[in-house]
Design an enzyme around this catalytic site. Sequence first.
Site, PDB file in Angstrom:
ATOM      1  N   GLU A   1       0.838  -1.200   0.000  1.00  0.00           N
ATOM      2  CA  GLU A   1       0.000   0.000   0.000  1.00  0.00           C
ATOM      3  C   GLU A   1       0.876   1.255   0.000  1.00  0.00           C
ATOM      4  O   GLU A   1       1.838   1.356   0.775  1.00  0.00           O
ATOM      5  CB  GLU A   1      -0.900   0.011   1.239  1.00  0.00           C
ATOM      6  CG  GLU A   1      -1.763   1.252   1.381  1.00  0.00           C
ATOM      7  CD  GLU A   1      -2.480   1.321   2.712  1.00  0.00           C
ATOM      8  OE1 GLU A   1      -3.361   2.183   2.852  1.00  0.00           O
ATOM      9  OE2 GLU A   1      -2.148   0.528   3.624  1.00  0.00           O
TER      10      GLU A   1
ATOM     11  N   LYS B   1      -9.343   2.789  -3.442  1.00  0.00           N
ATOM     12  CA  LYS B   1      -9.891   2.259  -2.186  1.00  0.00           C
ATOM     13  C   LYS B   1     -11.268   2.848  -1.895  1.00  0.00           C
ATOM     14  O   LYS B   1     -11.463   4.069  -1.957  1.00  0.00           O
ATOM     15  CB  LYS B   1      -8.934   2.560  -1.036  1.00  0.00           C
ATOM     16  CG  LYS B   1      -9.329   1.913   0.283  1.00  0.00           C
ATOM     17  CD  LYS B   1      -8.277   2.180   1.364  1.00  0.00           C
ATOM     18  CE  LYS B   1      -8.654   1.476   2.659  1.00  0.00           C
ATOM     19  NZ  LYS B   1      -7.658   1.737   3.726  1.00  0.00           N
TER      20      LYS B   1
ATOM     21  N   CYS C   1      -5.501  -2.466   2.645  1.00  0.00           N
ATOM     22  CA  CYS C   1      -5.370  -2.390   4.095  1.00  0.00           C
ATOM     23  C   CYS C   1      -6.662  -2.835   4.798  1.00  0.00           C
ATOM     24  O   CYS C   1      -7.094  -3.963   4.690  1.00  0.00           O
ATOM     25  CB  CYS C   1      -4.955  -0.978   4.513  1.00  0.00           C
ATOM     26  SG  CYS C   1      -4.311  -0.890   6.200  1.00  0.00           S
TER      27      CYS C   1
END
Length: 517
Positions: free
Chosen positions: A281, A340, A392
């Site tokens: 990430e 995301k 994440c």
Amino acid sequence: MKPALLAGPGFLYLLALTAAGAGAFAVLAFPPFGLAPAMVVSLAVLYGLVAGRQPRQGFLLGWAFGIGLLGFGTFWIRVSLNEFGNMGVWLAHTLTLLFILAMALYYGLLGGLMAWLTGRSRIPPGVQPRTPPWVGPLLAFPALWVLLEWLRGWFLTGFPWLNAGDSQVDGPLAGYVPLMGVYGVSLLIALSAGLLWGLAGWRGRGRMGAAIALAVIWLAGLGLARLEWTRPEGEPIRAAVLQANIPQSLKWNEESLFPTLRAYVELTREAFGNDVILWPETAIPEFLDRVREPLLEPLSVEARAEGAQLVIGLPVLDRERQTYYNGLISLGEGEDLYKKRHLVPFGEFMPLRPLLGPLARAFEVPMSDFSAGEAERPLLQVGPHLAGVSICYEDAFAAEVVQALPEAAYLINVSNDAWFGDSLAPHQHLGIARMRALENGRWLLRATNTGISAIIDHRGRVQGTVPSFERGLFSAEVQPRAGATPFARVGNGLAIGLAWAMLGLALFLGLRPRRRP
């Protein structure tokens, strides 16, 4: 001990300490400890403490249990606030404690409702209860436990951490995961706790029935673990996960940009020979449009010549809308981009910024004003395959990860657990990723900035890792798979539906009175 002492406030405080200890003991069921039965024992103790008490007492005891569980299990939150959020030690610890106290209210609600359901305070005068003794531990308790876990998983963006089911990825109940998902396993854990309580407290046929039911649930889990819910499709691929071990304190420093890029390029060239090479990430701490021409385009040409597909985490700036995203880009034979969708409150965006005022200004985290991506499903084209991706914290939400099936041939998760230092968090997060692989019957590639990077097979088994705070890579042969597990078809619906049905039956049986004498 005298009855007056048993009813006094001092004894209640002693019970609250016992409940908090039971909550802390439950953390031993999660990675890195892996003592799976600890969760069942802890919940059995919790039920024994709250059953039959006044609702206020039950609430206090349940709240104490939650404080013990979250206080021991998630106190690592203070690391991100203090060391990387530019907060003083006392403010970071205070906010962490307030968060724990707030999240523990879910367990307080559980204790209060269980006390009300199993107590006599709700029975009208002159009416005797007719509740069978098994209704509380075998219906109401498992149902309420799961429904409150589920509520905690989505209310106010959700915090689905330390769900009971996540503790069983290596336990006998893991066989139920592809069938019922994490909440289904939580239901079985709470049911097992009720049976364990009955095994200790019932007599005769009740005790025998509890023992048989426990044995059936756990042995059936071992049998289910032998089933294959998905099938291999196509030839295996070689995949590598990279970990450059860039300290969080240096990650966003301008002086660290070129050393960071050099480290990942060197690891990438070392990993050539693999079909897929995964960076963590925000491995590139710079916007996509600024590094595309000088870095990504020549690196993509090099990767194509080596027959590799690169998947890289980096922020993406939309200059027209003046918004930026936490992104994941696939380069090589073709290009694709995922932004995301489920952001972390306070870490990636500041909720209620105008109302929080000084607190929002005190929490100065780099790149903490992301916007959420708008993709309908979390899919990324990686060479010839579609991959189900999560960035994440997104992998903690089972209902969102499963949206990638059945098209996804395998799963990808990129993370940055450096926010939480050398704590329980990276181990717990790896356990969550393993649950997602097992739920969906897919291999999972996981790259993190400082660890724990890993490749996980479709049964949730870790094939190898790059340990925390080490620079390196791990590669393995990964088998793309097709088909869908039962959980992938129905999602959380089976577990939550069962919980609602069990609660409805418990209310019917628990509120049904005998006729007045």
